[in-house]
Scaffold this motif. Structure first.
Motif, PDB file in Angstrom:
ATOM      1  N   VAL A 196      11.015  -3.274   3.335  1.00 24.65           N
ATOM      2  CA  VAL A 196      10.897  -1.955   2.723  1.00 24.65           C
ATOM      3  C   VAL A 196       9.439  -1.718   2.349  1.00 24.65           C
ATOM      4  O   VAL A 196       8.777  -2.616   1.815  1.00 24.65           O
ATOM      5  N   ALA A 197       8.945  -0.518   2.645  1.00 27.13           N
ATOM      6  CA  ALA A 197       7.611  -0.114   2.200  1.00 27.13           C
ATOM      7  C   ALA A 197       7.768   0.903   1.075  1.00 27.13           C
ATOM      8  O   ALA A 197       8.595   1.817   1.168  1.00 27.13           O
ATOM      9  N   THR A 198       6.989   0.739   0.012  1.00 21.34           N
ATOM     10  CA  THR A 198       6.971   1.699  -1.093  1.00 21.34           C
ATOM     11  C   THR A 198       5.534   2.161  -1.304  1.00 21.34           C
ATOM     12  O   THR A 198       4.599   1.370  -1.192  1.00 21.34           O
ATOM     13  N   ALA A 199       5.373   3.454  -1.614  1.00 21.52           N
ATOM     14  CA  ALA A 199       4.051   3.997  -1.902  1.00 21.52           C
ATOM     15  C   ALA A 199       4.146   4.833  -3.161  1.00 21.52           C
ATOM     16  O   ALA A 199       5.106   5.592  -3.338  1.00 21.52           O
ATOM     17  N   GLY A 200       3.170   4.679  -4.049  1.00 24.79           N
ATOM     18  CA  GLY A 200       3.318   5.279  -5.363  1.00 24.79           C
ATOM     19  C   GLY A 200       2.107   6.032  -5.843  1.00 24.79           C
ATOM     20  O   GLY A 200       1.055   6.103  -5.183  1.00 24.79           O
ATOM     21  N   TRP A 201       2.246   6.570  -7.035  1.00 26.81           N
ATOM     22  CA  TRP A 201       1.155   7.286  -7.690  1.00 26.81           C
ATOM     23  C   TRP A 201       0.166   6.320  -8.341  1.00 26.81           C
ATOM     24  O   TRP A 201      -0.800   6.751  -8.957  1.00 26.81           O
ATOM     25  N   ASP A 202       0.387   5.016  -8.188  1.00 30.39           N
ATOM     26  CA  ASP A 202      -0.611   4.018  -8.600  1.00 30.39           C
ATOM     27  C   ASP A 202      -1.597   3.710  -7.468  1.00 30.39           C
ATOM     28  O   ASP A 202      -2.363   2.755  -7.548  1.00 30.39           O
ATOM     29  N   LYS A 203      -1.541   4.517  -6.398  1.00 29.60           N
ATOM     30  CA  LYS A 203      -2.440   4.382  -5.242  1.00 29.60           C
ATOM     31  C   LYS A 203      -2.225   3.065  -4.515  1.00 29.60           C
ATOM     32  O   LYS A 203      -3.174   2.475  -3.978  1.00 29.60           O
ATOM     33  N   MET A 204      -0.985   2.608  -4.494  1.00 31.59           N
ATOM     34  CA  MET A 204      -0.651   1.364  -3.808  1.00 31.59           C
ATOM     35  C   MET A 204       0.455   1.594  -2.776  1.00 31.59           C
ATOM     36  O   MET A 204       1.392   2.361  -3.005  1.00 31.59           O
ATOM     37  N   LEU A 205       0.311   0.884  -1.640  1.00 30.09           N
ATOM     38  CA  LEU A 205       1.371   0.743  -0.644  1.00 30.09           C
ATOM     39  C   LEU A 205       1.779  -0.713  -0.656  1.00 30.09           C
ATOM     40  O   LEU A 205       0.936  -1.604  -0.534  1.00 30.09           O
ATOM     41  N   LYS A 206       3.080  -0.969  -0.858  1.00 27.53           N
ATOM     42  CA  LYS A 206       3.554  -2.348  -0.942  1.00 27.53           C
ATOM     43  C   LYS A 206       4.699  -2.569   0.044  1.00 27.53           C
ATOM     44  O   LYS A 206       5.518  -1.678   0.265  1.00 27.53           O
ATOM     45  N   PHE A 228      -0.803   3.381  10.214  1.00 28.27           N
ATOM     46  CA  PHE A 228      -0.655   1.933  10.364  1.00 28.27           C
ATOM     47  C   PHE A 228       0.156   1.610  11.613  1.00 28.27           C
ATOM     48  O   PHE A 228       1.095   2.328  11.972  1.00 28.27           O
ATOM     49  N   ASP A 229      -0.198   0.491  12.244  1.00 27.74           N
ATOM     50  CA  ASP A 229       0.623  -0.143  13.266  1.00 27.74           C
ATOM     51  C   ASP A 229       1.334  -1.295  12.562  1.00 27.74           C
ATOM     52  O   ASP A 229       0.679  -2.184  11.999  1.00 27.74           O
ATOM     53  N   MET A 230       2.659  -1.293  12.575  1.00 22.46           N
ATOM     54  CA  MET A 230       3.412  -2.305  11.828  1.00 22.46           C
ATOM     55  C   MET A 230       3.218  -3.718  12.368  1.00 22.46           C
ATOM     56  O   MET A 230       3.635  -4.681  11.740  1.00 22.46           O
ATOM     57  N   ASN A 231       2.544  -3.851  13.512  1.00 20.62           N
ATOM     58  CA  ASN A 231       2.165  -5.182  13.968  1.00 20.62           C
ATOM     59  C   ASN A 231       0.962  -5.709  13.182  1.00 20.62           C
ATOM     60  O   ASN A 231       0.652  -6.893  13.243  1.00 20.62           O
ATOM     61  N   ASN A 232       0.291  -4.805  12.462  1.00 17.92           N
ATOM     62  CA  ASN A 232      -0.826  -5.180  11.576  1.00 17.92           C
ATOM     63  C   ASN A 232      -0.722  -4.298  10.329  1.00 17.92           C
ATOM     64  O   ASN A 232      -1.534  -3.387  10.131  1.00 17.92           O
ATOM     65  N   PRO A 233       0.281  -4.562   9.483  1.00 17.94           N
ATOM     66  CA  PRO A 233       0.678  -3.584   8.465  1.00 17.94           C
ATOM     67  C   PRO A 233      -0.261  -3.450   7.275  1.00 17.94           C
ATOM     68  O   PRO A 233      -0.093  -2.530   6.473  1.00 17.94           O
ATOM     69  N   THR A 234      -1.247  -4.333   7.127  1.00 13.13           N
ATOM     70  CA  THR A 234      -2.106  -4.271   5.938  1.00 13.13           C
ATOM     71  C   THR A 234      -3.443  -3.578   6.187  1.00 13.13           C
ATOM     72  O   THR A 234      -4.188  -3.336   5.248  1.00 13.13           O
ATOM     73  N   THR A 235      -3.740  -3.256   7.442  1.00 16.43           N
ATOM     74  CA  THR A 235      -5.009  -2.595   7.763  1.00 16.43           C
ATOM     75  C   THR A 235      -4.735  -1.329   8.564  1.00 16.43           C
ATOM     76  O   THR A 235      -4.227  -1.418   9.690  1.00 16.43           O
ATOM     77  N   PRO A 236      -5.025  -0.153   8.006  1.00 18.31           N
ATOM     78  CA  PRO A 236      -4.795   1.064   8.788  1.00 18.31           C
ATOM     79  C   PRO A 236      -5.689   1.084  10.020  1.00 18.31           C
ATOM     80  O   PRO A 236      -6.865   0.727   9.943  1.00 18.31           O
ATOM     81  N   PHE A 237      -5.120   1.469  11.186  1.00 21.92           N
ATOM     82  CA  PHE A 237      -5.974   1.545  12.361  1.00 21.92           C
ATOM     83  C   PHE A 237      -6.682   2.893  12.416  1.00 21.92           C
ATOM     84  O   PHE A 237      -7.625   3.070  13.191  1.00 21.92           O
ATOM     85  N   GLU A 238      -6.267   3.811  11.535  1.00 23.05           N
ATOM     86  CA  GLU A 238      -7.022   5.056  11.403  1.00 23.05           C
ATOM     87  C   GLU A 238      -6.834   5.611   9.995  1.00 23.05           C
ATOM     88  O   GLU A 238      -5.719   5.655   9.482  1.00 23.05           O
TER      89      GLU A 238
END
Length: 340
Positions: free
Chosen positions: A123-133, A174-184
């Motif tokens: 599961v991916a969550t994104a919040g108003w704390d400026k975090m994607l987890k 994001f490419d979920m094969n590299n989920p921690t670094t946006p490719f754009e």
């Protein structure tokens, strides 16, 4: 009456026992006609939709503050939700149990299942704390975290494509094969605040909607960038001196044809073919702003949530706008691309 007999919004069917406050998101299971809705009354509700158009309440679970988003697992057995209580929760249909699966330092605005088919649920969550987890449901701590440039406003995933839209019109892809670094990381093609984002069925791009009555069609592959375009919609230009512009609150792609629906606070929903750059069908005056939309798994049923969107502040919140969810039978003519 069977669903395929319904033709016009006058035949649309209201859900039984709708939420008592504004609806933040609705979502269909891809495996069965179960509909979930998160709302500002802290509740997430689940209905089963019968073939005759009636709905039966199946379950509900609670947050400790407004529920801001909801989504179904790929296998249709669980509903995940995020809320202003800074928690992500998951309800298991088979056991009736609710567990906390995520935690942020501010409200969770977006939640999606992001794993590939037939792999363990992530599961991916994104919040108003400026975090994607990212959360593996077998562990308590996030398996990865990404710092966003601003608060998350909208997110969608069609594996391996994940798109996060934040405040200040930022878009992270994001490419979920590299989920921690946006490719754009880019800016929205639209000039005003982002309201919604939805990945294409073919996973090669996304649609984005904003408060200015515009939709942007964006391709991810550099070779397809010349196909990107934006268009105006949900506007009232009857007075040429003062056109009224309405927010595009929701974009949903059809699971079979890849066409898409927009819902707006002008009280209308429309079906579009991005490849032909044309509107397929429009339905107006449903009784209030449309806050969220969803197609069911086979695309023959379309749900839309009506309620006040607070665009005019507390003064605009009149008792004439009812919080409810309507079910609309989709004909092939509504959503199938026209022959060129």
């Amino acid at each position: 009456m069977e669903f395929n007999q319904f033709k016009q919004p006058t035949s649309d069917v209201e859900i039984s026992q709708p939420p008592t406050d504004s609806i933040s998101e609705i979502a269909f299971s891809s495996k069965a006609n179960f509909l979930a809705a998160s709302s500002w009354d802290n509740e997430v509700r689940i209905w089963e939709i019968q073939n005759n158009g009636t709905s039966v309440g199946k379950a509900a679970f609670s947050h400790q503050a407004p529920a801001l988003c909801c989504v179904w697992s790929k296998d249709g057995t669980k509903v995940a939700s995020g809320g202003a209580d800074k928690a992500g929760r998951m309800f298991d249909i088979s056991t009736g149990q609710t567990t906390q699966i995520a935690q942020h330092d501010a409200p969770i605005r977006c939640i999606k299942f992001v794993e590939a088919e037939n792999s363990s649920p992530i599961v991916a969550t994104a919040g108003w704390d400026k975090m994607l987890k990212y959360w593996d449901l077998r562990q308590q701590a996030p398996v990865a975290s990404v710092t966003l440039p601003e608060r998350a406003y909208a997110m969608d995933c069609n594996h391996p494509l994940l798109v996060v839209a934040t405040a200040e019109r930022k878009i992270l892809i994001f490419d979920m094969n590299n989920p921690t670094t946006p490719f754009e990381t880019t800016e929205s093609p639209l000039k005003w605040q982002t309201r919604t984002v939805s990945c294409f069925a073919k996973k090669d791009g996304y649609s984005i909607g904003s408060i200015e009555g515009r939709v942007g069609i964006q391709y991810v592959d550099a070779k397809l960038k010349d196909k990107c375009f934006s268009f105006k919609c949900h506007r009232d230009a009857t007075n040429p001196m003062e056109a009224l512009v309405y927010s595009v609150n929701s974009i949903t792609h059809h699971p079979v044809y890849g066409t898409f629906a927009t819902g707006s606070n002008d009280g209308s929903f429309m079906f579009w073919d991005k490849d032909a750059r044309q509107k397929l069908k429009s339905h107006a005056n449903v009784g209030g702003p449309i806050l969220s939309t969803a197609f069911n798994g086979d695309g023959k049923l379309f749900a839309y949530a009506i309620g006040y969107d607070w665009a005019q502040g507390y003064k605009g919140n009149t008792s004439s706008i009812k919080n409810t969810i309507m079910l609309h039978a989709v004909t092939e003519e509504d959503v199938k691309p026209k022959q060129k």
